[in-house]
Scaffold this active site. Sequence first.
Site, PDB file in Angstrom:
ATOM      1  N   SER A 164     -25.721  14.148 -57.469  1.00  0.00           N
ATOM      2  CA  SER A 164     -24.672  14.656 -58.345  1.00  0.00           C
ATOM      3  C   SER A 164     -25.136  14.964 -59.777  1.00  0.00           C
ATOM      4  O   SER A 164     -24.371  15.460 -60.594  1.00  0.00           O
ATOM      5  CB  SER A 164     -23.537  13.621 -58.422  1.00  0.00           C
ATOM      6  OG  SER A 164     -24.024  12.393 -58.978  1.00  0.00           O
TER       7      SER A 164
ATOM      8  N   LYS B 202     -26.099  12.952 -68.720  1.00  0.00           N
ATOM      9  CA  LYS B 202     -25.072  13.202 -67.704  1.00  0.00           C
ATOM     10  C   LYS B 202     -23.716  12.713 -68.218  1.00  0.00           C
ATOM     11  O   LYS B 202     -23.631  11.661 -68.875  1.00  0.00           O
ATOM     12  CB  LYS B 202     -25.458  12.483 -66.414  1.00  0.00           C
ATOM     13  CG  LYS B 202     -24.582  12.800 -65.205  1.00  0.00           C
ATOM     14  CD  LYS B 202     -25.132  12.097 -63.965  1.00  0.00           C
ATOM     15  CE  LYS B 202     -24.319  12.350 -62.719  1.00  0.00           C
ATOM     16  NZ  LYS B 202     -24.884  11.665 -61.531  1.00  0.00           N
TER      17      LYS B 202
ATOM     18  N   SER C  55     -28.793  10.560 -56.301  1.00  0.00           N
ATOM     19  CA  SER C  55     -28.213  11.573 -57.185  1.00  0.00           C
ATOM     20  C   SER C  55     -29.123  12.065 -58.300  1.00  0.00           C
ATOM     21  O   SER C  55     -28.786  13.023 -58.994  1.00  0.00           O
ATOM     22  CB  SER C  55     -26.908  11.043 -57.804  1.00  0.00           C
ATOM     23  OG  SER C  55     -25.894  11.006 -56.841  1.00  0.00           O
TER      24      SER C  55
END
EC number: 6.3.5.7
Length: 528
Positions: free
Chosen positions: A171, A76, A195
């Site tokens: 996210s 990420k 997330s």
Amino acid sequence: MLGRTLREVSTALKQGQITPTELCRKCLSLIQKTKFLNAYITVSEEVALKQAEESEKRYKKGQSLGDLDGIPIAVKDNFSTSGIETTCASNMLKGYIPPYNATVVQKLLDQGALLMGKTNLDEFAMGSGSTDGVFGPVKNPWSYSKQYREKKQQNPHGESEDSNWLITGGSSGGSAAAVSAFTCFAALGSDTGGSTRNPAAHCGLVGFKPSYGLVSRHGLIPLVNSMDVPGILTRYVDDTAIVLGILAGHDPKDSTTVQDPVKSFVLPNLIDVSKLCIGIPKEYLVPELSSEVRSLWSKAADLFESEGAKVIEVSLPHTCYSIICYHILCTSEVASNMARFDGLEYGHRCDINVSTEAMYAATRREGFNDVVRGRILSGNFFLLKENYENYFIKAQKVRRLIANDFVNVFNSGVDVLLTPTTLHEAVPYLEFIKEDNRTRSAQDDIFTQAVNMAGLPAVNVPMALSSQGLPIGLQFIGRAFCDQQLLSVAKWFEKQVQFPVIQLQQLMDDCSLSLENEKLASVSLKQQ
């Protein structure tokens, strides 16, 4: 090959059935073909191929570094990566190249993993759809699956195929899409309020949030220091355990990490389910919960009970306060953490030089989106001298009550809690953006954020497909630092439900991929 478990691929590499370079090129080819998903912000092709070359040399010498040597992974884009741009999907950090690796990234590279690239997210990880980043929204691979499209053809609504794709959740949606589309075998996400688990549920993956303090946060660009943890996204529970075994442990660069409380994360093939006590929190049965999720939650409880487990209803009485409590604490820490982005040391800097104050204001206005600025504004309001006692301090006290609810339940003899992960399956993008970011996050994190406030481990396990042909997952919550026990239960459950593999035939055929498990069907608990 890309549908196999980490251990199976590692064995294939050791036996010479495929080389790290060949595996790397397969993934790079698929990244290119699935570019429309917008899963990656940066594709580190040269870096990955060089790492594959080094891995190949080790295999030829019989000096493999372990199960991750030569295995493609993704990270990420809020984890620092030395020499590779790290943006947090924000204009504020466009062009920022860290001089060091996050501890978790370094640990994976030390084991020979191949870094395919940095994945997309909501700006600074503030969101639950992976739709609010500066590089655009992430598309859910299940939007293009055979399972979903067949159901959609049976119930046409007249929408344009290109405009009504599904969100990934967030996210960490980029990481989830990357794993779901077979462009890598595992990916790092971050988890502050769900997330990692939220996109895992929407993309049919295993999404794991470790106990707070088990895995180092050093190099993870902070959102909420007291709740952030690196998360793991894989297709199989065993793969998650392998990655966790590499990442877990004390880090002198992160004072919140504990001194190796767990020595091993190897999961047993069999567990005695009859010795387990499974708790079902009654407060999680909310009116907004879809009937399909409610039905599968009930079937999962029945499955444990039929195998001899004790399944009981439990109470987490302060759950109703968790959303507002989380909002106050989250925005307060966000306001503090975002203060570092002022245009002086790194990141974006505006062209205005009238005064320092004007430069600060313009830099932050240009660098942050509305969501980030809104959370900064809220957080600073809660931290004002006249509001501090009434909001921040009270929220901290409620957080302690929420954490104590979990302690009391586990002290009563419950081993694992079983809950929904999300209210419903993935929704179309056009439907998702009708609500504002704050409302969406409050709804989508309703079952996940209390775990972060309590610092407990939790994992999403995909259970079955909905009537629309989309994944629905359930969440297991464990005692603090009992991550291995939690994953052992998750592995047993995964084996029972036999969640079907996503069928992306066109993409798979184009890349000559072999998904050995693609014929698995959800038999045990399939929808009536």
